[in-house]
Write a protein that holds these residues in place. Structure first.
Motif, PDB file in Angstrom:
ATOM      1  N   HIS A   8     -86.681  72.712 -25.828  1.00 51.27           N
ATOM      2  CA  HIS A   8     -87.770  72.951 -26.774  1.00 51.27           C
ATOM      3  C   HIS A   8     -88.760  73.994 -26.262  1.00 51.27           C
ATOM      4  N   ALA A  33     -83.412  69.526 -30.955  1.00 47.39           N
ATOM      5  CA  ALA A  33     -84.576  69.523 -31.848  1.00 47.39           C
ATOM      6  C   ALA A  33     -84.616  68.244 -32.667  1.00 47.39           C
ATOM      7  N   ARG A  36     -85.721  65.364 -30.534  1.00 52.26           N
ATOM      8  CA  ARG A  36     -87.159  65.391 -30.247  1.00 52.26           C
ATOM      9  C   ARG A  36     -87.965  64.932 -31.470  1.00 52.26           C
ATOM     10  N   GLY A 169     -93.220  71.255 -30.399  1.00 51.65           N
ATOM     11  CA  GLY A 169     -91.928  71.682 -29.893  1.00 51.65           C
ATOM     12  C   GLY A 169     -90.758  71.214 -30.728  1.00 51.65           C
ATOM     13  N   PHE A 170     -91.012  70.846 -31.990  1.00 49.02           N
ATOM     14  CA  PHE A 170     -89.911  70.472 -32.873  1.00 49.02           C
ATOM     15  C   PHE A 170     -89.134  71.705 -33.333  1.00 49.02           C
ATOM     16  N   CYS A 171     -89.815  72.794 -33.525  1.00 43.52           N
ATOM     17  CA  CYS A 171     -89.174  74.043 -33.908  1.00 43.52           C
ATOM     18  C   CYS A 171     -89.986  75.195 -33.321  1.00 43.52           C
ATOM     19  N   ARG A 172     -89.341  76.335 -33.140  1.00 44.26           N
ATOM     20  CA  ARG A 172     -90.024  77.484 -32.551  1.00 44.26           C
ATOM     21  C   ARG A 172     -90.866  78.226 -33.565  1.00 44.26           C
TER      22      ARG A 172
END
Length: 482
Positions: A8, A33, A36, A169-172
């Protein structure tokens, strides 16, 4: 598990490099992802609809393309999220509202289509304030998203789930929309980067409108570079969007490592330093950022703009009038289906006269001239506050905005200039603080260049919130969609 936890932290550029080198698969990145999200989002409520099945299918397609030597661009194989006002074919688009719980579009919004064509991996649809205006509200079908740094504080709005998901930090990257600060606000309160592009640079077709002449679509991301890489995919002319600008697209990443030596940067310090409720920490961090730019060779000077209240009043009149026009029919037929806060905000538009709107539109032109012809003709960009302080608590809200609303973003929706929020530090309470960089129309590369220089100087990219595991995600938020 250790590898999954570390993934992540990879930026879009870093993950893309590993995907292309064959040392990482999009499937592994996507599974990490999803794991998380399953562990932590029960405490944050950033997702409304988690499209796990679709995400794994997108990832498998990206991996197959990489193996076949097909490169679709910087978002290929990268997990991302969409604010739940972006239409997605076959996946519901709720606008976080009871009025649209069962709305399933048959076509993608332009941005969703461009991300799909670019090989991106859709993780799901993210929480918003109802219709991008009414929140944070608890009388809606879904709870409001929470700030990953401290859950009793708001993540900003209206792109609340986008800000929370990226910070956690689930997605960029997650797409947001910005009518009066709804990209830059969540970025500021969540300690990430949020770019409101120039009006018309990113198509809004297929995105539920709030204000036709103020709405902008743009990315929230962990880094300035990740915003630049996303813009390379989503920007471009759309003949079916009446506001779309038919201009040449730049290389948004060009110049990120050029620094600021020789640039002229304006600071309208009176905008924020004299504002009611501004925190000394906010002023101090902006001053320090200006000093950091000066040490790198930029010429930083104070300038004067028209009073902030003029910009704000102008934008609020236009926003409220246009929002009411969009919702007028539903207000007449389904008023009780809106959240109380949404209703109280939109209904004010019914009281705005044609004379009021006409005067606001005339003032808008004068304010845009004051910024562009009188300041940005002489300077490469300006820096000012995104917010006057840290994120408010949920309990600071009563019947609308807090008594001292901290955002200072509306001026650049009024003028349509590109504006980007970047972190500057943390308050004594441990919450993010920020500033925004404002550039000339269609000069996003300059805004991104200055942002990258600040990012390197301030060294905040590697700071992450300490998350606590939450309850398992709600059934409504774990729908696997194709």
């Amino acid at each position: 598990m250790a590898e999954a936890q570390a993934l992540h932290t990879l930026s879009i550029a870093e993950a893309g490099g590993r995907l292309r080198a064959g040392t990482l698969t999009s499937t592994a990145l996507t599974r990490a992802a999803l794991e998380r999200i399953a562990t932590f989002d029960g405490a944050l409520d950033s997702f409304i609809t988690l499209t796990a099945e679709r995400a794994l299918a997108d990832a498998a397609t990206a991996d197959a393309d990489f193996k076949a030597g097909i490169d679709k661009g910087p978002m290929q194989g990268i997990p991302y999220g969409l604010k739940d006002i972006y239409d997605t074919a076959g996946i519901r688009t709720t606008c976080h509202s009871k009025l649209r719980l069962d709305v399933v579009p048959t076509t993608d919004s332009v941005v969703a289509q461009r991300l799909k064509d670019g090989g991106g991996v859709l993780l799901g649809k993210l929480a918003t304030h109802e219709f991008a205006i009414g929140g944070p509200s608890f009388d809606l079908p879904f709870p409001p998203a929470r700030n990953p740094w401290q859950r009793d504080h708001i993540p900003g709005g209206s792109s609340s789930g986008s800000g929370a998901a990226v910070a956690a930090g689930f997605c960029r990257m997650a797409m947001g929309s910005d009518t009066g600060g709804s990209i830059r606000g969540p970025a500021a309160f969540c300690g990430i980067v949020g770019l409101k592009p120039t009006y018309g640079l990113v198509s809004r077709r297929g995105v539920f409108p709030l204000s036709y002449t103020l709405d902008h679509c743009g990315p929230l991301a962990r880094t300035v570079e990740d915003c630049a890489l996303t813009m390379q995919v989503i920007a471009g002319y759309d003949a079916q969007d009446p506001a779309s600008a038919d201009v040449d697209m730049p290389d948004f990443s060009r110049g990120l490592d050029w620094g600021v030596h020789g640039l002229k940067i304006a600071v309208p310090r009176h905008f924020y330093a004299r504002a009611d409720g501004v925190s000394p920490e906010t002023i101090g961090f902006i001053d320090s950022a200006a000093e950091a730019l000066a040490r790198q060779g930029a010429k930083v000077e104070e300038v004067t703009l028209p009073d902030y209240d003029l910009f704000n009043a102008c934008g609020r009149i236009i926003l409220n009038a246009e929002a009411y026009a969009i919702h007028e029919q539903d207000f007449q037929t389904r008023p009780l289906d809106y959240a109380r806060m949404t209703y109280s905000r939109i209904i004010t538009g019914a009281l705005i006269s044609a004379a009021d709107l006409t005067q606001a539109l005339r003032l808008r032109r004068e304010l845009a001239t004051a910024l562009n012809a009188q300041v940005l003709q002489r300077y490469d960009a300006l820096i000012t506050a995104s917010s006057l302080g840290q994120a408010p608590r949920f309990t600071d809200y009563r019947d609308g905005y807090p008594t001292a609303w901290p955002m200072q973003s509306m001026p650049f929706n009024v003028t349509g200039n590109p504006a980007m929020s970047v972190p500057t530090g943390f308050s004594s309470a441990g919450l993010p603080l920020s500033l925004q960089i404002v550039g000339r129309p269609f000069d996003e590369p300059m805004v991104l260049r200055i942002g990258a220089a600040l990012e390197r100087a301030l060294g905040l990219v590697d700071r992450w919130p300490a998350l606590a595991a939450g309850e398992p995600a709600r059934a409504a938020a774990t729908v696997a969609a194709s």
